[in-house]
Design a protein around this motif. Structure first.
Motif, PDB file in Angstrom:
ATOM      1  N   THR A  31     -41.557 -64.399 -15.603  1.00  0.00           N
ATOM      2  CA  THR A  31     -42.038 -64.692 -16.957  1.00  0.00           C
ATOM      3  C   THR A  31     -40.899 -64.586 -17.963  1.00  0.00           C
ATOM      4  O   THR A  31     -40.761 -65.439 -18.850  1.00  0.00           O
ATOM      5  CB  THR A  31     -43.183 -63.743 -17.343  1.00  0.00           C
ATOM      6  OG1 THR A  31     -44.248 -63.889 -16.400  1.00  0.00           O
ATOM      7  CG2 THR A  31     -43.698 -64.030 -18.739  1.00  0.00           C
ATOM      8  N   CYS A  32     -40.070 -63.566 -17.833  1.00  0.00           N
ATOM      9  CA  CYS A  32     -38.918 -63.414 -18.724  1.00  0.00           C
ATOM     10  C   CYS A  32     -37.948 -64.576 -18.580  1.00  0.00           C
ATOM     11  O   CYS A  32     -37.366 -65.040 -19.566  1.00  0.00           O
ATOM     12  CB  CYS A  32     -38.206 -62.088 -18.458  1.00  0.00           C
ATOM     13  SG  CYS A  32     -39.112 -60.664 -19.065  1.00  0.00           S
ATOM     14  N   GLN A  33     -37.777 -65.077 -17.376  1.00  0.00           N
ATOM     15  CA  GLN A  33     -36.893 -66.220 -17.163  1.00  0.00           C
ATOM     16  C   GLN A  33     -37.446 -67.482 -17.819  1.00  0.00           C
ATOM     17  O   GLN A  33     -36.688 -68.269 -18.411  1.00  0.00           O
ATOM     18  CB  GLN A  33     -36.657 -66.443 -15.671  1.00  0.00           C
ATOM     19  CG  GLN A  33     -35.817 -65.356 -15.042  1.00  0.00           C
ATOM     20  CD  GLN A  33     -35.692 -65.502 -13.534  1.00  0.00           C
ATOM     21  OE1 GLN A  33     -36.536 -66.109 -12.885  1.00  0.00           O
ATOM     22  NE2 GLN A  33     -34.644 -64.931 -12.984  1.00  0.00           N
ATOM     23  N   VAL A  34     -38.753 -67.683 -17.734  1.00  0.00           N
ATOM     24  CA  VAL A  34     -39.385 -68.826 -18.405  1.00  0.00           C
ATOM     25  C   VAL A  34     -39.182 -68.712 -19.911  1.00  0.00           C
ATOM     26  O   VAL A  34     -38.785 -69.677 -20.580  1.00  0.00           O
ATOM     27  CB  VAL A  34     -40.891 -68.918 -18.068  1.00  0.00           C
ATOM     28  CG1 VAL A  34     -41.582 -69.936 -18.949  1.00  0.00           C
ATOM     29  CG2 VAL A  34     -41.095 -69.255 -16.601  1.00  0.00           C
ATOM     30  N   LEU A  35     -39.430 -67.529 -20.450  1.00  0.00           N
ATOM     31  CA  LEU A  35     -39.280 -67.322 -21.892  1.00  0.00           C
ATOM     32  C   LEU A  35     -37.830 -67.473 -22.336  1.00  0.00           C
ATOM     33  O   LEU A  35     -37.566 -67.997 -23.428  1.00  0.00           O
ATOM     34  CB  LEU A  35     -39.828 -65.947 -22.285  1.00  0.00           C
ATOM     35  CG  LEU A  35     -41.334 -65.786 -22.122  1.00  0.00           C
ATOM     36  CD1 LEU A  35     -41.745 -64.349 -22.384  1.00  0.00           C
ATOM     37  CD2 LEU A  35     -42.093 -66.746 -23.019  1.00  0.00           C
ATOM     38  N   ALA A  36     -36.896 -67.050 -21.520  1.00  0.00           N
ATOM     39  CA  ALA A  36     -35.477 -67.214 -21.856  1.00  0.00           C
ATOM     40  C   ALA A  36     -35.095 -68.691 -21.909  1.00  0.00           C
ATOM     41  O   ALA A  36     -34.359 -69.122 -22.807  1.00  0.00           O
ATOM     42  CB  ALA A  36     -34.608 -66.469 -20.851  1.00  0.00           C
ATOM     43  N   MET A  38     -37.074 -71.130 -22.630  1.00  0.00           N
ATOM     44  CA  MET A  38     -37.680 -71.664 -23.858  1.00  0.00           C
ATOM     45  C   MET A  38     -36.914 -71.198 -25.095  1.00  0.00           C
ATOM     46  O   MET A  38     -36.766 -71.951 -26.061  1.00  0.00           O
ATOM     47  CB  MET A  38     -39.138 -71.241 -23.943  1.00  0.00           C
ATOM     48  CG  MET A  38     -40.015 -71.891 -22.923  1.00  0.00           C
ATOM     49  SD  MET A  38     -41.699 -71.261 -23.102  1.00  0.00           S
ATOM     50  CE  MET A  38     -42.489 -72.066 -21.745  1.00  0.00           C
ATOM     51  N   ALA A  39     -36.410 -69.971 -25.055  1.00  0.00           N
ATOM     52  CA  ALA A  39     -35.646 -69.442 -26.185  1.00  0.00           C
ATOM     53  C   ALA A  39     -34.353 -70.221 -26.406  1.00  0.00           C
ATOM     54  O   ALA A  39     -33.917 -70.392 -27.550  1.00  0.00           O
ATOM     55  CB  ALA A  39     -35.344 -67.967 -25.969  1.00  0.00           C
ATOM     56  N   ALA A  64     -37.246 -74.458 -17.623  1.00  0.00           N
ATOM     57  CA  ALA A  64     -38.538 -73.905 -18.033  1.00  0.00           C
ATOM     58  C   ALA A  64     -39.670 -74.517 -17.217  1.00  0.00           C
ATOM     59  O   ALA A  64     -40.584 -73.810 -16.786  1.00  0.00           O
ATOM     60  CB  ALA A  64     -38.766 -74.129 -19.530  1.00  0.00           C
ATOM     61  N   THR A  68     -41.789 -72.357 -14.636  1.00  0.00           N
ATOM     62  CA  THR A  68     -43.225 -72.263 -14.903  1.00  0.00           C
ATOM     63  C   THR A  68     -44.019 -72.664 -13.663  1.00  0.00           C
ATOM     64  O   THR A  68     -45.026 -72.036 -13.332  1.00  0.00           O
ATOM     65  CB  THR A  68     -43.618 -73.137 -16.106  1.00  0.00           C
ATOM     66  OG1 THR A  68     -42.882 -72.689 -17.255  1.00  0.00           O
ATOM     67  CG2 THR A  68     -45.104 -73.058 -16.393  1.00  0.00           C
ATOM     68  N   GLY A 100     -47.575 -58.451 -22.082  1.00  0.00           N
ATOM     69  CA  GLY A 100     -46.662 -59.260 -22.879  1.00  0.00           C
ATOM     70  C   GLY A 100     -47.366 -59.931 -24.046  1.00  0.00           C
ATOM     71  O   GLY A 100     -46.829 -60.000 -25.155  1.00  0.00           O
ATOM     72  N   SER A 104     -46.657 -59.264 -27.983  1.00  0.00           N
ATOM     73  CA  SER A 104     -46.337 -60.366 -28.893  1.00  0.00           C
ATOM     74  C   SER A 104     -47.229 -60.339 -30.131  1.00  0.00           C
ATOM     75  O   SER A 104     -46.757 -60.547 -31.252  1.00  0.00           O
ATOM     76  CB  SER A 104     -46.499 -61.710 -28.187  1.00  0.00           C
ATOM     77  OG  SER A 104     -45.604 -61.796 -27.116  1.00  0.00           O
TER      78      SER A 104
END
Length: 128
Positions: A31-36, A38-39, A64, A68, A100, A104
């Protein structure tokens, strides 16, 4: 210490304890990798730089999307990862996502209701 506690309790650490830690950590890392990924996209939209579109948009979008898909597959087949029945397996997987999501919501609450406190948290992150 954990192995000692398992021995005292008569539990097999590999079969009865490891799934409770491995599922949330695996889902959390992915999940952190997906969010990174996207960031990266958001960062380059807000801060245009002389970086190729491949690095600023295409590669992060592909990353992403693929990550995902892997996250979806991991959650869909979480029983294989945990070795537990469906209920506990899905509860472990979604507990990370729920934590998470709640974090948020709290961050957005602080950002808009208490900007000074939010800024203090941001400064703590920058000091690390």
């Amino acid at each position: 210490m954990l192995v000692l506690l398992c021995a005292v309790a008569g539990l097999d650490p590999m079969l009865q304890v490891l799934p409770w830690a491995s599922v949330p950590s695996a889902v959390g890392v992915l999940t952190c990798q997906v969010l990174a990924a996207m960031a990266v996209i958001v960062f380059f939209r807000k801060h245009p730089m002389k970086v190729s579109r491949w690095r600023s948009l295409f590669a992060p979008v592909i990353s992403a999307a693929v990550l995902t898909f892997f996250l979806w597959q991991m959650i869909t087949h979480v029983q294989l990862l945990s070795g537990l029945p469906a209920g506990p397996s899905y509860a472990l997987a979604f507990s990370v996502l729920a934590a998470g999501f709640l974090a948020s919501i709290y961050a957005f609450h602080l950002r808009f209701r208490s900007p000074q406190r939010f800024a203090q948290l941001s400064s703590l992150v920058r000091l690390q």
